[in-house]
Design a protein around this motif. Structure first.
Motif, PDB file in Angstrom:
ATOM      1  N   LEU A   1     -15.745  12.085   4.902  1.00 33.14           N
ATOM      2  CA  LEU A   1     -15.221  12.151   6.281  1.00 33.14           C
ATOM      3  C   LEU A   1     -15.488  10.858   7.041  1.00 33.14           C
ATOM      4  CD1 LEU A   1     -16.205  15.657   7.697  1.00 33.14           C
ATOM      5  CD2 LEU A   1     -13.922  14.729   7.584  1.00 33.14           C
TER       6      LEU A   1
ATOM      7  N   GLU B   1     -16.297  -0.642   0.789  1.00 37.88           N
ATOM      8  CA  GLU B   1     -16.395  -2.023   1.251  1.00 37.88           C
ATOM      9  C   GLU B   1     -15.786  -3.007   0.258  1.00 37.88           C
ATOM     10  OE1 GLU B   1     -20.531  -2.544   2.007  1.00 37.88           O
ATOM     11  OE2 GLU B   1     -20.436  -1.182   3.725  1.00 37.88           O
TER      12      GLU B   1
ATOM     13  N   LYS C   1     -18.314  -4.948  -8.755  1.00 38.90           N
ATOM     14  CA  LYS C   1     -19.693  -4.589  -8.447  1.00 38.90           C
ATOM     15  C   LYS C   1     -20.609  -5.766  -8.749  1.00 38.90           C
ATOM     16  CE  LYS C   1     -18.885  -0.579  -6.993  1.00 38.90           C
ATOM     17  NZ  LYS C   1     -19.040  -0.357  -5.567  1.00 38.90           N
TER      18      LYS C   1
ATOM     19  N   LEU D   1     -20.188   1.849  -0.374  1.00 40.85           N
ATOM     20  CA  LEU D   1     -20.141   0.605  -1.142  1.00 40.85           C
ATOM     21  C   LEU D   1     -18.782   0.446  -1.817  1.00 40.85           C
ATOM     22  CD1 LEU D   1     -23.707   0.755  -2.689  1.00 40.85           C
ATOM     23  CD2 LEU D   1     -22.925  -0.539  -0.706  1.00 40.85           C
ATOM     24  N   ASP D   2     -18.268   1.544  -2.375  1.00 40.70           N
ATOM     25  CA  ASP D   2     -16.963   1.473  -3.019  1.00 40.70           C
ATOM     26  C   ASP D   2     -15.859   1.191  -2.011  1.00 40.70           C
ATOM     27  OD1 ASP D   2     -17.877   1.789  -5.510  1.00 40.70           O
ATOM     28  OD2 ASP D   2     -17.348   3.897  -5.726  1.00 40.70           O
TER      29      ASP D   2
ATOM     30  N   ARG E   1       0.833  -1.214   0.000  1.00 42.47           N
ATOM     31  CA  ARG E   1       0.000   0.000   0.000  1.00 42.47           C
ATOM     32  C   ARG E   1       0.863   1.257   0.000  1.00 42.47           C
ATOM     33  NH1 ARG E   1      -5.392  -0.451   1.080  1.00 42.47           N
ATOM     34  NH2 ARG E   1      -5.497   1.639   1.930  1.00 42.47           N
TER      35      ARG E   1
ATOM     36  N   LEU F   1     -15.817   4.518   8.799  1.00 41.05           N
ATOM     37  CA  LEU F   1     -16.422   4.159  10.078  1.00 41.05           C
ATOM     38  C   LEU F   1     -17.497   3.108   9.902  1.00 41.05           C
ATOM     39  CD1 LEU F   1     -16.671   7.749  11.475  1.00 41.05           C
ATOM     40  CD2 LEU F   1     -15.008   6.002  12.041  1.00 41.05           C
TER      41      LEU F   1
ATOM     42  N   VAL G   1      -9.715  14.448   2.424  1.00 40.58           N
ATOM     43  CA  VAL G   1     -10.258  13.630   3.495  1.00 40.58           C
ATOM     44  C   VAL G   1     -10.250  12.146   3.103  1.00 40.58           C
ATOM     45  CG1 VAL G   1     -12.458  13.100   4.523  1.00 40.58           C
ATOM     46  CG2 VAL G   1     -11.612  15.404   4.609  1.00 40.58           C
TER      47      VAL G   1
ATOM     48  N   LEU H   1     -23.215   9.834  12.700  1.00 38.51           N
ATOM     49  CA  LEU H   1     -22.169  10.851  12.748  1.00 38.51           C
ATOM     50  C   LEU H   1     -22.232  11.710  11.485  1.00 38.51           C
ATOM     51  CD1 LEU H   1     -19.712  11.976  14.202  1.00 38.51           C
ATOM     52  CD2 LEU H   1     -18.310  10.344  12.980  1.00 38.51           C
TER      53      LEU H   1
ATOM     54  N   LEU I   1      -8.592  14.554   9.501  1.00 38.67           N
ATOM     55  CA  LEU I   1     -10.009  14.737   9.189  1.00 38.67           C
ATOM     56  C   LEU I   1     -10.588  15.907   9.964  1.00 38.67           C
ATOM     57  CD1 LEU I   1     -11.373  11.094   9.040  1.00 38.67           C
ATOM     58  CD2 LEU I   1     -10.357  12.477   7.256  1.00 38.67           C
TER      59      LEU I   1
ATOM     60  N   ALA J   1      -6.811  10.709   3.491  1.00 36.19           N
ATOM     61  CA  ALA J   1      -6.497  10.415   4.895  1.00 36.19           C
ATOM     62  C   ALA J   1      -7.227   9.164   5.350  1.00 36.19           C
ATOM     63  CB  ALA J   1      -6.884  11.601   5.773  1.00 36.19           C
ATOM     64  N   ASN J   2      -8.437   8.965   4.857  1.00 41.43           N
ATOM     65  CA  ASN J   2      -9.212   7.807   5.294  1.00 41.43           C
ATOM     66  C   ASN J   2      -8.726   6.509   4.672  1.00 41.43           C
ATOM     67  OD1 ASN J   2     -11.168   8.038   7.266  1.00 41.43           O
ATOM     68  ND2 ASN J   2     -12.514   9.211   5.944  1.00 41.43           N
ATOM     69  N   LEU J   3      -8.094   6.581   3.500  1.00 38.71           N
ATOM     70  CA  LEU J   3      -7.693   5.355   2.813  1.00 38.71           C
ATOM     71  C   LEU J   3      -6.465   4.722   3.440  1.00 38.71           C
ATOM     72  CD1 LEU J   3      -8.270   6.171  -0.952  1.00 38.71           C
ATOM     73  CD2 LEU J   3      -9.388   4.441   0.415  1.00 38.71           C
ATOM     74  N   ARG J   4      -5.644   5.517   4.087  1.00 43.45           N
ATOM     75  CA  ARG J   4      -4.381   4.935   4.553  1.00 43.45           C
ATOM     76  C   ARG J   4      -4.519   4.105   5.823  1.00 43.45           C
ATOM     77  NH1 ARG J   4      -2.708  10.562   5.845  1.00 43.45           N
ATOM     78  NH2 ARG J   4      -3.121  10.790   8.065  1.00 43.45           N
TER      79      ARG J   4
ATOM     80  N   LEU K   1      -0.971   4.624  -1.351  1.00 42.84           N
ATOM     81  CA  LEU K   1      -2.209   4.739  -0.577  1.00 42.84           C
ATOM     82  C   LEU K   1      -1.933   5.192   0.844  1.00 42.84           C
ATOM     83  CD1 LEU K   1      -4.147   1.618  -1.824  1.00 42.84           C
ATOM     84  CD2 LEU K   1      -4.828   3.986  -2.089  1.00 42.84           C
ATOM     85  N   GLN K   2      -0.748   4.904   1.337  1.00 42.12           N
ATOM     86  CA  GLN K   2      -0.402   5.433   2.652  1.00 42.12           C
ATOM     87  C   GLN K   2       0.993   6.018   2.590  1.00 42.12           C
ATOM     88  OE1 GLN K   2      -0.993   1.641   4.816  1.00 42.12           O
ATOM     89  NE2 GLN K   2       1.142   1.832   5.391  1.00 42.12           N
TER      90      GLN K   2
ATOM     91  N   THR L   1      -4.938  10.060  11.323  1.00 47.21           N
ATOM     92  CA  THR L   1      -6.096  10.215  10.440  1.00 47.21           C
ATOM     93  C   THR L   1      -7.127  11.128  11.085  1.00 47.21           C
ATOM     94  OG1 THR L   1      -5.703   7.967   9.729  1.00 47.21           O
ATOM     95  CG2 THR L   1      -7.790   8.932   9.103  1.00 47.21           C
TER      96      THR L   1
END
Lengths: 204, 254, 218
Positions: C148, C73, A75, C70-71, A45, C152, C212, C158, B168, C215-218, A50-51, B164
């Motif tokens: 954001l 998951e 999908k 969905l994307d 990753r 979660l 955002v 939220l 955020l 940051a959430n993907l890592r 990605l990170q 993170t």
């Protein structure tokens, strides 16, 4: 094609690996090995961008890679062909037919991806790599839930890819029968606990 | 670098060196008694002077004295958000962990300040306007600010990874600031209210009379120092909590 | 980019709950209001613009968490992030797709619901105008909120808490346009403010959403 030097990898804010360096030339495959939790996925990753890396440098041709993780990004309500066509359009390439042929998906082309078995779905996920048309593949456990025949398909696809001047960086435990794959054992790079008492360090 | 003895530490060359958590804790430890002492002194002087040694207002009677809680807390409610905005920007640009943690530490303090302002406003408004609550622009803006604080705090606590979460919430704080200002204007447009003009504008005409003004300055100074003291204390706690988490995570890895 | 839009629309059509659900929710809100406040036509026509705007806003909110969840998951978001598409573009397309599947049907259905709510005849055009100008902002702001909370497990609540305060200016100006229109007053200044907010959010928020997401993907 890919040059990684002195890379430090984190997971959840904890340093896992440090000083990882390797080079990957065209036509070469590099297999990452190591026990669970050593940081194979995190390393992949990080290379995929990605990170962020904690330190070190990663150099490759811009937009030169395609990444495939545990999840295939398929999908369920789209058919096999639609799934592949979508990624082909995103990557601005064509080759959907060839990709379906390589993974024996042509008979399933109209089938919604949700109706595929786990192994068939995985094959679809791997076929996605072929339609990207990218020279460098970053693969995370590509052979999970594949049967022997499908592993053979994957091995053939990756060999063809290498012969065509591509390269692959993959984390796998299965011997794919590649001619002379370089193996990188990650355990020696495991990050040592810094004895430092510096406070900022303690956050990492 | 871990062998650096206390007394041989180099002189501070730039303000950013306080971003080192160790240095931050050492410095704030030294500052804290003064800040707390000042806060208590100013609050005691301001509140006692304000409550017992000012005349009753000819229109509002003795209810006017709630101004010594209402105005300072309202002021700090906004300034706390502003401080969070600045520290969030510092985190985004320079990535100093202490800065992000200071923003995190300030949020609950700001939330409480907003709540105090709203409650004292209601208590003040009841005898004056004959209602506990009116959909007046200022009141409404503070309610919206309250919601922003709630969302910000909820986001901080919902995300496990500290970096993170810091990213955020900083971006939320930035975007939220823009929308908070927009909301302020929108609310003004929506309803011209009952609330009196600013108590502390530079325009002398609108200002409160001097008798009320001087103790008010003391109590504002008291609230500023109180806020500062609370934020420093909470930032220290956040730093230590964060360090604990980092050490635990590292231990699990061994 | 267009491929992504077409795929999202296809998914919304096939999986159901895309076009229909938000509309049905809007209808329910409009149906429930008279039960709450009584069937007095005068009262209804007085509160109609506000209720219609509120209903549209809530219907919009309902489908926000589907934008990225969905994307996220199935791993598509990781793959999109490593694809040639910039994440800013992904965020922009996602909000456009959300607007097409929720905002646009709401605008089209609004006159019908206006009749149900006894909206004065002068109010229809301002209502449609305000929804047309305002709903894109709702989608874009919602996309930011969805970005954001994407990682979660139970981000829905939220998400509402974060997004609703951000909706305040849009709601105020949008409802003001509809309200003033219904009362036959000038709607120029709230309309301009609404348009300004929409343009500003469309221009800037995709960048915030992309930051955002990263940051959430890592």
């Amino acid at each position: 094609m890919l040059e990684v030097s002195d890379l430090s990898v984190t997971r959840g804010g904890v340093k896992l690996l440090e000083g990882v360096s390797f080079k990957l030339a065209a036509g070469q495959a590099l297999v990452l090995r190591g026990p669970n939790g050593v940081g194979k996925t995190s390393l992949l990753r990080t290379v995929a961008g990605l990170q962020p890396a904690l330190g070190g440098a990663i150099q490759f041709e811009p937009d030169g890679f395609a990444y495939a993780s545990h999840a295939d990004g398929i999908k369920a309500t789209l058919s096999v062909e639609e799934n592949l066509t979508f990624w082909a359009q995103i990557f601005g390439s064509n080759g959907v037919e060839a990709a379906m042929m390589a993974y024996d998906l042509r008979t399933l082309r109209e089938r919604p991806a949700g109706a595929l078995s786990a192994g068939q779905g995985r094959r679809l996920g791997l076929a996605r790599l072929l339609v990207t048309g990218r020279p460098l593949w970053l693969l995370d456990e590509p052979t999970v839930s594949l049967d022997a025949e499908a592993v053979g398909m994957f091995a053939r696809a990756i060999k063809a890819h290498l012969q065509a001047g591509g390269a692959a960086l993959l984390a796998t435990h299965i011997d794919l029968g590649l001619e002379d794959p370089t193996v990188l054992e990650l355990s020696p790079y495991k990050a040592k606990t810094p004895v430092t008492d510096d406070f900022d360090e303690a956050f990492l | 670098m871990n062998q650096r003895p206390e007394q041989k530490r180099p002189a501070v060359n730039s303000v950013w060196e306080y971003a080192n958590p160790r240095r931050f804790i050492a410095t704030s430890d030294r500052l804290m008694p003064w800040i707390w002492g000042g806060a208590i002194a100013c609050l005691v002087i301001g509140l006692i002077w304000g409550f017992f040694f000012t005349p009753d207002d000819y229109r509002q009677g003795s209810t006017v004295k709630i101004i010594y809680l209402h105005v300072p807390s309202a002021l700090m409610a906004i300034n706390a958000w502003f401080m969070m905005l600045v520290t969030s920007l510092i985190w985004i640009i320079r990535r100093h962990h202490v800065s992000a943690l200071a923003a995190r530490a300030a949020a609950p303090v700001g939330l409480v300040m907003t709540l105090i302002a709203l409650l004292t406003g209601a208590i003040w408004g009841q005898p004056m306007w004959g209602t506990w609550w009116a959909w007046d622009p200022r009141l409404t803006s503070f309610l919206i600010l309250f919601l922003f604080y709630l969302g910000y705090i909820a986001l901080w606590s919902a995300i496990e990874n500290d970096d993170t979460a810091a990213d955020l919430t900083s971006i939320l704080c930035l975007v939220g600031s823009v929308f908070a200002i927009l909301s302020r204007y929108a609310v003004n447009f929506w309803n011209q209210g009952l609330h009196q003009g600013a108590s502390l504008s530079l325009d002398k005409e609108e200002n409160v009379a001097d008798v009320f003004y001087h103790p008010l300055l003391f109590s504002i100074a008291g609230f500023v120092l109180l806020f500062l003291g609370l934020v420093l204390l909470r930032t220290q706690t956040e730093i230590r909590a964060r360090r604990m988490r980092a050490l635990l995570a590292r231990e699990r890895l061994q | 980019m267009i491929a992504l839009l077409i795929r999202d629309l296809k998914l919304a059509l096939r999986a159901g709950g895309g076009f229909g659900l938000a509309l049905a929710f809007f209808l329910i809100v409009v149906t429930l209001v008279p039960f709450g406040v009584g069937p007095d036509p005068e009262l209804l026509s007085k509160i109609a613009p506000g209720i219609l705007w509120l209903g549209a806003l809530l219907a919009c909110l309902l489908s926000l968490d589907r934008i990225f969840a969905l994307d996220w998951e199935d791993g598509s978001l990781d793959l999109l992030a490593t694809s040639p598409l910039p994440l800013e573009g992904v965020a922009a397309i996602k909000s456009f797709g959300h607007w097409l599947t929720t905002g646009l049907p709401l605008i089209l259905a609004a006159p019908l619901f206006g009749v149900l709510m006894n909206l004065p005849a002068t109010g229809f055009i301002p209502l449609i105008l305000s929804l047309t100008l305002g709903t894109p902002a709702l989608s874009v702001i919602g996309t930011f909120g969805a970005a954001l909370t994407v990682g979660l497990k139970r981000g829905g609540l939220l998400l509402s808490l974060l997004v609703l305060p951000l909706y305040v200016p849009t709601l105020i100006f949008g409802a003001q346009v509809a309200q003033r229109g219904a009362e036959g007053l000038s709607i120029t200044s709230p309309l301009l403010m609404l348009a300004g907010i929409t343009c500003g959010t469309i221009a800037l928020l995709p960048f915030a959403a992309a930051a955002v997401l990263k940051a959430n993907l890592r």
